[in-house]
Design a protein around this motif. Structure first.
Motif, PDB file in Angstrom:
ATOM      1  N   THR A  63      23.786  27.749 -45.234  1.00  0.00           N
ATOM      2  CA  THR A  63      24.406  27.020 -44.412  1.00  0.00           C
ATOM      3  C   THR A  63      25.222  27.998 -43.498  1.00  0.00           C
ATOM      4  OG1 THR A  63      25.943  27.038 -45.953  1.00  0.00           O
ATOM      5  CG2 THR A  63      24.835  25.196 -45.878  1.00  0.00           C
ATOM      6  N   GLY A  64      25.775  28.950 -44.118  1.00  0.00           N
ATOM      7  CA  GLY A  64      26.419  30.074 -43.343  1.00  0.00           C
ATOM      8  C   GLY A  64      25.603  30.794 -42.123  1.00  0.00           C
ATOM      9  N   VAL A  65      24.498  31.017 -42.412  1.00  0.00           N
ATOM     10  CA  VAL A  65      23.643  31.557 -41.449  1.00  0.00           C
ATOM     11  C   VAL A  65      23.251  30.638 -40.273  1.00  0.00           C
ATOM     12  CG1 VAL A  65      21.243  32.648 -40.893  1.00  0.00           C
ATOM     13  CG2 VAL A  65      22.704  33.545 -42.780  1.00  0.00           C
ATOM     14  N   VAL A 124      22.945  17.361 -56.358  1.00  0.00           N
ATOM     15  CA  VAL A 124      24.250  16.510 -55.588  1.00  0.00           C
ATOM     16  C   VAL A 124      25.531  17.402 -55.085  1.00  0.00           C
ATOM     17  CG1 VAL A 124      25.629  14.752 -55.863  1.00  0.00           C
ATOM     18  CG2 VAL A 124      23.243  14.218 -56.735  1.00  0.00           C
ATOM     19  N   ALA A 125      25.672  18.362 -56.153  1.00  0.00           N
ATOM     20  CA  ALA A 125      26.661  19.134 -56.106  1.00  0.00           C
ATOM     21  C   ALA A 125      26.774  20.136 -54.839  1.00  0.00           C
ATOM     22  CB  ALA A 125      27.230  19.707 -57.260  1.00  0.00           C
ATOM     23  N   LEU A 126      25.619  20.456 -54.573  1.00  0.00           N
ATOM     24  CA  LEU A 126      25.359  21.546 -53.573  1.00  0.00           C
ATOM     25  C   LEU A 126      25.867  20.956 -51.996  1.00  0.00           C
ATOM     26  CD1 LEU A 126      21.620  22.918 -54.222  1.00  0.00           C
ATOM     27  CD2 LEU A 126      23.773  24.105 -54.370  1.00  0.00           C
ATOM     28  N   ARG A 127      25.570  19.646 -51.643  1.00  0.00           N
ATOM     29  CA  ARG A 127      25.813  18.856 -50.595  1.00  0.00           C
ATOM     30  C   ARG A 127      27.215  18.223 -50.491  1.00  0.00           C
ATOM     31  NH1 ARG A 127      20.473  19.235 -51.264  1.00  0.00           N
ATOM     32  NH2 ARG A 127      19.295  19.920 -49.656  1.00  0.00           N
ATOM     33  N   ARG A 128      27.719  17.991 -51.603  1.00  0.00           N
ATOM     34  CA  ARG A 128      28.945  16.979 -51.767  1.00  0.00           C
ATOM     35  C   ARG A 128      29.991  17.744 -52.248  1.00  0.00           C
ATOM     36  NH1 ARG A 128      28.018  12.025 -50.196  1.00  0.00           N
ATOM     37  NH2 ARG A 128      25.818  11.301 -50.025  1.00  0.00           N
ATOM     38  N   ARG A 178      33.008  19.837 -52.449  1.00  0.00           N
ATOM     39  CA  ARG A 178      33.726  20.823 -51.349  1.00  0.00           C
ATOM     40  C   ARG A 178      35.008  21.252 -51.760  1.00  0.00           C
ATOM     41  NH1 ARG A 178      35.141  15.610 -47.556  1.00  0.00           N
ATOM     42  NH2 ARG A 178      36.324  14.479 -48.909  1.00  0.00           N
ATOM     43  N   GLY A 179      35.684  20.915 -52.734  1.00  0.00           N
ATOM     44  CA  GLY A 179      37.124  21.338 -53.045  1.00  0.00           C
ATOM     45  C   GLY A 179      37.229  22.276 -54.183  1.00  0.00           C
ATOM     46  N   PHE A 180      38.152  21.934 -55.087  1.00  0.00           N
ATOM     47  CA  PHE A 180      38.391  22.825 -55.940  1.00  0.00           C
ATOM     48  C   PHE A 180      37.364  23.369 -56.933  1.00  0.00           C
ATOM     49  CE2 PHE A 180      39.820  23.447 -60.679  1.00  0.00           C
ATOM     50  CZ  PHE A 180      40.858  24.524 -60.432  1.00  0.00           C
ATOM     51  N   PHE A 204      26.314  16.742 -37.616  1.00  0.00           N
ATOM     52  CA  PHE A 204      25.056  16.985 -38.377  1.00  0.00           C
ATOM     53  C   PHE A 204      25.680  17.593 -39.680  1.00  0.00           C
ATOM     54  CE2 PHE A 204      23.963  17.420 -34.088  1.00  0.00           C
ATOM     55  CZ  PHE A 204      22.791  17.021 -33.998  1.00  0.00           C
ATOM     56  N   ALA A 205      26.891  17.645 -39.948  1.00  0.00           N
ATOM     57  CA  ALA A 205      27.329  18.278 -41.219  1.00  0.00           C
ATOM     58  C   ALA A 205      27.487  17.431 -42.280  1.00  0.00           C
ATOM     59  CB  ALA A 205      28.666  18.799 -41.133  1.00  0.00           C
ATOM     60  N   ASN A 206      27.113  17.801 -43.715  1.00  0.00           N
ATOM     61  CA  ASN A 206      27.105  17.027 -44.877  1.00  0.00           C
ATOM     62  C   ASN A 206      28.473  17.479 -45.570  1.00  0.00           C
ATOM     63  OD1 ASN A 206      27.182  19.731 -46.270  1.00  0.00           O
ATOM     64  ND2 ASN A 206      25.051  19.562 -46.558  1.00  0.00           N
ATOM     65  N   PRO A 207      29.190  16.659 -46.477  1.00  0.00           N
ATOM     66  CA  PRO A 207      30.439  16.984 -46.991  1.00  0.00           C
ATOM     67  C   PRO A 207      30.940  18.188 -47.337  1.00  0.00           C
ATOM     68  CG  PRO A 207      29.651  14.959 -48.175  1.00  0.00           C
ATOM     69  CD  PRO A 207      28.573  15.618 -47.187  1.00  0.00           C
ATOM     70  N   TYR A 208      29.896  19.056 -47.626  1.00  0.00           N
ATOM     71  CA  TYR A 208      30.352  20.485 -48.262  1.00  0.00           C
ATOM     72  C   TYR A 208      30.648  21.047 -46.784  1.00  0.00           C
ATOM     73  CZ  TYR A 208      29.160  25.350 -48.895  1.00  0.00           C
ATOM     74  OH  TYR A 208      29.432  26.670 -49.383  1.00  0.00           O
ATOM     75  N   LEU A 209      29.742  21.046 -45.820  1.00  0.00           N
ATOM     76  CA  LEU A 209      29.837  21.931 -44.621  1.00  0.00           C
ATOM     77  C   LEU A 209      30.754  21.272 -43.928  1.00  0.00           C
ATOM     78  CD1 LEU A 209      28.820  24.141 -42.785  1.00  0.00           C
ATOM     79  CD2 LEU A 209      26.905  22.454 -42.015  1.00  0.00           C
ATOM     80  N   ARG A 210      31.117  19.887 -43.596  1.00  0.00           N
ATOM     81  CA  ARG A 210      32.094  19.319 -42.853  1.00  0.00           C
ATOM     82  C   ARG A 210      33.491  19.758 -43.295  1.00  0.00           C
ATOM     83  NH1 ARG A 210      31.345  14.129 -43.972  1.00  0.00           N
ATOM     84  NH2 ARG A 210      29.226  14.002 -42.420  1.00  0.00           N
ATOM     85  N   HIS A 211      33.692  19.961 -44.600  1.00  0.00           N
ATOM     86  CA  HIS A 211      35.007  20.292 -45.007  1.00  0.00           C
ATOM     87  C   HIS A 211      35.263  21.601 -44.540  1.00  0.00           C
ATOM     88  CE1 HIS A 211      38.134  20.976 -47.799  1.00  0.00           C
ATOM     89  NE2 HIS A 211      37.722  21.899 -48.332  1.00  0.00           N
ATOM     90  N   ARG A 212      34.353  22.601 -44.465  1.00  0.00           N
ATOM     91  CA  ARG A 212      34.539  23.947 -44.154  1.00  0.00           C
ATOM     92  C   ARG A 212      34.770  23.990 -42.520  1.00  0.00           C
ATOM     93  NH1 ARG A 212      33.437  23.570 -48.755  1.00  0.00           N
ATOM     94  NH2 ARG A 212      33.546  25.405 -50.205  1.00  0.00           N
ATOM     95  N   LEU A 213      33.789  23.243 -41.802  1.00  0.00           N
ATOM     96  CA  LEU A 213      34.031  23.345 -40.538  1.00  0.00           C
ATOM     97  C   LEU A 213      35.310  22.691 -39.989  1.00  0.00           C
ATOM     98  CD1 LEU A 213      30.490  21.955 -39.263  1.00  0.00           C
ATOM     99  CD2 LEU A 213      31.480  24.218 -39.369  1.00  0.00           C
ATOM    100  N   ASP A 214      35.939  21.655 -40.712  1.00  0.00           N
ATOM    101  CA  ASP A 214      37.105  21.055 -40.533  1.00  0.00           C
ATOM    102  C   ASP A 214      38.353  21.956 -40.624  1.00  0.00           C
ATOM    103  OD1 ASP A 214      36.105  18.723 -39.730  1.00  0.00           O
ATOM    104  OD2 ASP A 214      36.541  17.429 -41.667  1.00  0.00           O
TER     105      ASP A 214
END
Length: 359
Positions: free
Chosen positions: A224-226, A198-202, A204-206, A252-262
């Protein structure tokens, strides 16, 4: 009607469970080959569907069910990535949607297949590297459970455990603990595995920046980076700005990826180039050195191509780094297991001597 929809959904769920990595990779490669042969995207998908369904004789084949649903989505105006979103991981759908509008779609998709294959190799290396040491650790734990349940009670009748000393006393305490808590430990391991998935995708922070250095999290960061870099290269090559490209990827991004994109988008909108924005985001995603390299390459005239080159080199370097880390872990695990076995043998000899002395 409700029953029909329910049965269709159950059929689709069963089919989705069978669309694994190998199935997806084969589909992408078939699509590449047919489009390079001159077929359009829709013609290629129709050809693959006919083959998968054996000219309609096997419409229940998982691949045929998937492609029929994808074609239905395309007819309703969805892009290929959107139409595939239910059937493939979010990162795959993100890349396919980004590549679809490119006139170099087969070339970029082939590069993505290469990245998928390299990722699978890294995963296999991690699984293979961890499997045997973890198996040995489980055997040691099982040995301690056996000692705690069988050996210690039997020897306690000859010499009370309270009078044991040295390693013998330590073995009694350790084996009794494992015997009493075996089910709790097994449940804790299962729960930890679920939390990690679950943590892999969700998460995102500290703390995630540091966790991304660990093997399981590292492979997800690499993947995700590639995927992000290949998609950005395609979109920017088609004329989009970096910020506009991220806007295309974000749905298309999950919470982990969306946080980095934002975070990257924020710095892009404040005047930074792509490499600088990735560096200033402060997450170290996908890789700190790569971000600094892209910061320099952003000054060149052909950044999209440079992004692909950087992604390939980083993926290769990441694979080597994972292999080295696994080697260190295996060595440490073997030493730990050897030490535990030596401890048990030493403790058994001490117990034997103490019983003999007491008699």
């Amino acid at each position: 009607m409700t029953t029909r929809l329910f049965l269709r959904e159950m059929r689709n769920r069963f089919a989705r469970a069978q669309i694994n990595f190998q199935s997806r990779l084969a589909l992408y490669r078939e699509l590449i080959a047919l489009m390079r042969a001159g077929l359009s995207k829709n013609e290629a998908l129709d050809t693959i569907l006919r083959v998968a369904s054996n000219e309609g004789e096997k419409p229940g084949d998982p691949k045929a069910i998937m492609l029929a649903d994808v074609q239905s989505g395309l007819k309703n105006g969805l892009g290929l990535g959107r139409a595939m979103q239910k059937w493939v991981p979010a990162e795959d759908a993100m890349v396919v949607e980004a590549l679809e509008s490119s006139d170099r779609f087969p070339e970029y998709l082939e590069k993505f297949c290469g990245a998928l294959k390299r990722r699978a190799e890294i995963r296999a290396a991690i699984a293979g590297g961890l499997a045997y040491p973890l198996f040995l650790m489980a055997m040691v734990a099982g040995l301690l459970v056996y000692v705690g349940n069988v050996v210690v009670p039997a020897l306690d009748s000859l010499l009370p455990v309270e009078s044991w000393s040295g390693n013998a006393r330590g073995l009694a305490l350790a084996s009794t603990f494992f015997a009493a808590n075996a089910y709790r430990l097994a449940a804790a391991i299962c729960l930890a595995s679920l939390l990690v998935s679950v943590a892999l995708r969700r998460w995102r922070g500290f703390g995630r920046k540091h966790a991304d250095a660990l093997p399981v999290f590292a492979i997800y960061r690499i993947y995700t980076g590639v995927s992000f870099l290949i998609a950005m290269s395609s979109l920017m090559a088609s004329g989009l700005t970096a910020a506009a490209a991220i806007d295309r990827l974000r749905p298309f991004a999950n919470p982990y990826l969306r946080h980095r994109l934002d975070l990257i988008r924020f710095y892009l909108l404040n005047g930074s180039d792509l490499g600088s924005a990735m560096h200033f985001a402060g997450t170290g995603w996908p890789d700190r050195k790569l971000n600094l390299s892209l910061k320099i390459l952003a000054q060149t005239s052909n950044l999209p191509s440079q992004i692909l080159v950087g992604a390939d080199e980083w993926l290769a370097a990441s694979s080597e780094k994972v292999q080295r880390s696994l080697g260190i872990f295996r060595a440490m695990a073997f030493l730990a297991v050897f030490g535990a076995i030596a401890f048990v043998i030493s403790a058994m000899y001490q117990i034997q001597n103490q019983i003999a002395s007491a008699i």
